[in-house]
Scaffold this active site. Sequence first.
Site, PDB file in Angstrom:
ATOM      1  NE  ARG A   1      -2.070  -1.680   3.392  1.00  0.00           N
ATOM      2  CZ  ARG A   1      -2.279  -2.930   3.757  1.00  0.00           C
ATOM      3  NH1 ARG A   1      -3.305  -3.589   3.280  1.00  0.00           N
ATOM      4  NH2 ARG A   1      -1.492  -3.518   4.621  1.00  0.00           N
ATOM      5  CB  ILE A   2       3.360   2.616   2.402  1.00  0.00           C
ATOM      6  CG1 ILE A   2       2.328   2.644   3.545  1.00  0.00           C
ATOM      7  CG2 ILE A   2       4.268   3.838   2.475  1.00  0.00           C
ATOM      8  CD1 ILE A   2       2.913   2.454   4.931  1.00  0.00           C
TER       9      ILE A   2
ATOM     10  CB  CYS B   1       8.873   5.942   6.588  1.00  0.00           C
ATOM     11  SG  CYS B   1       9.716   7.519   6.421  1.00  0.00           S
ATOM     12  CB  ALA B   2       9.252   0.198   6.752  1.00  0.00           C
ATOM     13  NE  ARG B   3       6.142  -1.798  12.892  1.00  0.00           N
ATOM     14  CZ  ARG B   3       5.304  -0.761  12.764  1.00  0.00           C
ATOM     15  NH1 ARG B   3       5.739   0.380  12.284  1.00  0.00           N
ATOM     16  NH2 ARG B   3       4.046  -0.869  13.115  1.00  0.00           N
TER      17      ARG B   3
ATOM     18  CG  ASP C   1       9.036   7.960  11.122  1.00  0.00           C
ATOM     19  OD1 ASP C   1       9.123   8.928  11.917  1.00  0.00           O
ATOM     20  OD2 ASP C   1       8.002   7.284  10.998  1.00  0.00           O
TER      21      ASP C   1
ATOM     22  CD  GLU D   1      10.646   3.033  16.831  1.00  0.00           C
ATOM     23  OE1 GLU D   1       9.497   3.222  17.260  1.00  0.00           O
ATOM     24  OE2 GLU D   1      10.899   2.850  15.636  1.00  0.00           O
TER      25      GLU D   1
ATOM     26  CG  HIS E   1       7.415   4.989  14.814  1.00  0.00           C
ATOM     27  ND1 HIS E   1       7.731   3.701  15.177  1.00  0.00           N
ATOM     28  CD2 HIS E   1       6.431   4.867  13.878  1.00  0.00           C
ATOM     29  CE1 HIS E   1       6.985   2.852  14.500  1.00  0.00           C
ATOM     30  NE2 HIS E   1       6.181   3.541  13.707  1.00  0.00           N
TER      31      HIS E   1
ATOM     32  N   GLY F   1       5.290   8.531  11.167  1.00  0.00           N
ATOM     33  CA  GLY F   1       4.760   8.293   9.814  1.00  0.00           C
ATOM     34  C   GLY F   1       3.255   8.464   9.717  1.00  0.00           C
TER      35      GLY F   1
HETATM   36  N1  LIG Z   1       6.408   4.970  10.154  1.00  0.00           N
HETATM   37  C1  LIG Z   1       5.177   4.721  10.540  1.00  0.00           C
HETATM   38  O1  LIG Z   1       4.627   5.366  11.418  1.00  0.00           O
HETATM   39  C2  LIG Z   1       4.395   3.651   9.835  1.00  0.00           C
HETATM   40  C3  LIG Z   1       3.009   3.816   9.689  1.00  0.00           C
HETATM   41  C4  LIG Z   1       2.309   2.843   8.980  1.00  0.00           C
HETATM   42  C5  LIG Z   1       2.961   1.712   8.494  1.00  0.00           C
HETATM   43  N2  LIG Z   1       4.298   1.561   8.724  1.00  0.00           N
HETATM   44  C6  LIG Z   1       4.991   0.364   8.255  1.00  0.00           C
HETATM   45  O2  LIG Z   1       5.129   0.406   6.845  1.00  0.00           O
HETATM   46  C7  LIG Z   1       5.281  -0.928   6.351  1.00  0.00           C
HETATM   47  C8  LIG Z   1       4.518  -1.101   5.058  1.00  0.00           C
HETATM   48  O3  LIG Z   1       3.124  -0.882   5.273  1.00  0.00           O
HETATM   49  P1  LIG Z   1       2.062  -1.188   4.118  1.00  0.00           P
HETATM   50  O4  LIG Z   1       0.739  -0.712   4.627  1.00  0.00           O
HETATM   51  O5  LIG Z   1       2.559  -0.704   2.809  1.00  0.00           O
HETATM   52  O6  LIG Z   1       2.090  -2.779   4.139  1.00  0.00           O
HETATM   53  P2  LIG Z   1       1.669  -3.780   2.963  1.00  0.00           P
HETATM   54  O7  LIG Z   1       1.441  -5.088   3.625  1.00  0.00           O
HETATM   55  O8  LIG Z   1       0.585  -3.183   2.140  1.00  0.00           O
HETATM   56  O9  LIG Z   1       2.982  -3.829   2.062  1.00  0.00           O
HETATM   57  C9  LIG Z   1       4.164  -4.464   2.446  1.00  0.00           C
HETATM   58  C10 LIG Z   1       4.735  -5.154   1.228  1.00  0.00           C
HETATM   59  O10 LIG Z   1       6.019  -5.639   1.528  1.00  0.00           O
HETATM   60  C11 LIG Z   1       6.170  -6.940   0.976  1.00  0.00           C
HETATM   61  N3  LIG Z   1       7.219  -7.569   1.768  1.00  0.00           N
HETATM   62  C12 LIG Z   1       7.124  -8.122   2.992  1.00  0.00           C
HETATM   63  N4  LIG Z   1       8.347  -8.502   3.430  1.00  0.00           N
HETATM   64  C13 LIG Z   1       9.217  -8.169   2.450  1.00  0.00           C
HETATM   65  C14 LIG Z   1      10.626  -8.281   2.306  1.00  0.00           C
HETATM   66  N5  LIG Z   1      11.395  -8.809   3.272  1.00  0.00           N
HETATM   67  N6  LIG Z   1      11.200  -7.835   1.175  1.00  0.00           N
HETATM   68  C15 LIG Z   1      10.434  -7.290   0.187  1.00  0.00           C
HETATM   69  N7  LIG Z   1       9.101  -7.164   0.258  1.00  0.00           N
HETATM   70  C16 LIG Z   1       8.502  -7.585   1.381  1.00  0.00           C
HETATM   71  C17 LIG Z   1       4.800  -7.557   1.052  1.00  0.00           C
HETATM   72  O11 LIG Z   1       4.613  -8.563   0.086  1.00  0.00           O
HETATM   73  C18 LIG Z   1       3.899  -6.351   0.783  1.00  0.00           C
HETATM   74  O12 LIG Z   1       3.575  -6.236  -0.595  1.00  0.00           O
HETATM   75  C19 LIG Z   1       4.812  -1.837   7.494  1.00  0.00           C
HETATM   76  O13 LIG Z   1       5.930  -2.429   8.118  1.00  0.00           O
HETATM   77  C20 LIG Z   1       4.201  -0.904   8.491  1.00  0.00           C
HETATM   78  O14 LIG Z   1       4.337  -1.371   9.809  1.00  0.00           O
HETATM   79  C21 LIG Z   1       5.029   2.508   9.357  1.00  0.00           C
END
Ligand SMILES: NC(=O)c1ccc[n+]([C@@H]2O[C@H](COP(=O)([O-])OP(=O)(O)OC[C@H]3O[C@@H](n4cnc5c(N)ncnc54)[C@H](O)[C@@H]3O)[C@@H](O)[C@H]2O)c1
Length: 306
Positions: free
Chosen positions: A154-155, A231-233, A257, A262, A280, A282
């Site tokens: 999604r992101i 900005c993921a984890r 982020d 943390e 953090h 995001g």
């Molecule tokens: N910074 C923040 O405050 C914040 C806020 C929201 C989400 N996030 C984080 O952002 C990340 C992505 O969110 P999203 O909604 O896009 O999730 P999502 O599930 O829609 O997308 C994640 C994608 O990554 C792929 N994937 C998983 N592990 C992988 C790897 N090791 N290598 C390559 N691809 C891989 C999956 O197939 C999926 O298509 C999540 O970890 C979420 O926790 C962070």
Amino acid sequence: MAKPKVMVCDQMADGPLNAMKEAFDVDVNTGQTPEGLADTIGAYEAIVVRSATKVRKPAIDAAVKAGNLKVIVRGGVGIDNIDHEYARSKGIEVMNTPAASSISVAELALGMMLACARHIGMGTHSMKNGEWKKKELKGVELNGKTLGIIGYGRIGREISKRAEAMGMTVIGHDKFFDCCPVTQRDMEPLDQILSKADFLTLHIPYDPECGPTLNVEAFGKMKKGVIIVNCARGGTIDEKALLDALNEGTVYAAGLDVFETEPPGLTDLIKHPRVVTTPHIGAATAEAQQKVGDEVVDVLKRFFNV
Ligand SMILES: NC(=O)c1ccc[n+]([C@@H]2O[C@H](COP(=O)([O-])OP(=O)(O)OC[C@H]3O[C@@H](n4cnc5c(N)ncnc54)[C@H](O)[C@@H]3O)[C@@H](O)[C@H]2O)c1
């Protein structure tokens, strides 16, 4: 018929909270420790948490003993603050609101890319110290550069659209598909992404069994001078390897982020002049908070059929 009892354990926007109160019997009880939650959880059919409240086994056991809890709703994406597999094994559903914050996170990642490329952090910091580093702060454009997106969910897809609008060439990698099922964009192997990208941005969950995706080996495959955004984890980048790569010049700058720990404290990575950081945040926008709250209410209404 009595309204289902819901405990809201973390901050929620006022509008959605009021909408929730119309359909449910709501108590707001924020700031509970895991032990405190074990004392209160038994009275509720649903609890709502964001990222602050940790729902661990003892609280789930207490809920199972009381026999009321049917669902735990996480407002947001990651459910790592909930022992979700354990809860499900006990017949308690765990649900989240994954789409609500995608645009906010994508915009922050884009902001990080711009901040790194144009030294916005260093410019601000030096001017607050009374300096005028006009000559030193020469940057690069995003236009014409290649952006590697690791995790095309999604992101990842939201940042892809925005980066292309800014004149970037986007290449994506996803561990779970070769062609994006939503956009039909072909994905590339991770090694290709690492060797081609001028900018790299991560949008993947952290898998403790696999360890960091950007580890020492991955840094060895990158183009010299790459800019990295996370900005993921926390944990998806080996922070020690990133610091070494910044010091050696493999990585030009990084926008972070999220962190292995943390808050991370004042580490050498945080102090590095070419590292831009946020705590953090995001999903911390007015719009995302409203959307998360609205989706939480929808999830609860659908679950209880009210
Ligand atoms: N910074 C923040 O405050 C914040 C806020 C929201 C989400 N996030 C984080 O952002 C990340 C992505 O969110 P999203 O909604 O896009 O999730 P999502 O599930 O829609 O997308 C994640 C994608 O990554 C792929 N994937 C998983 N592990 C992988 C790897 N090791 N290598 C390559 N691809 C891989 C999956 O197939 C999926 O298509 C999540 O970890 C979420 O926790 C962070």
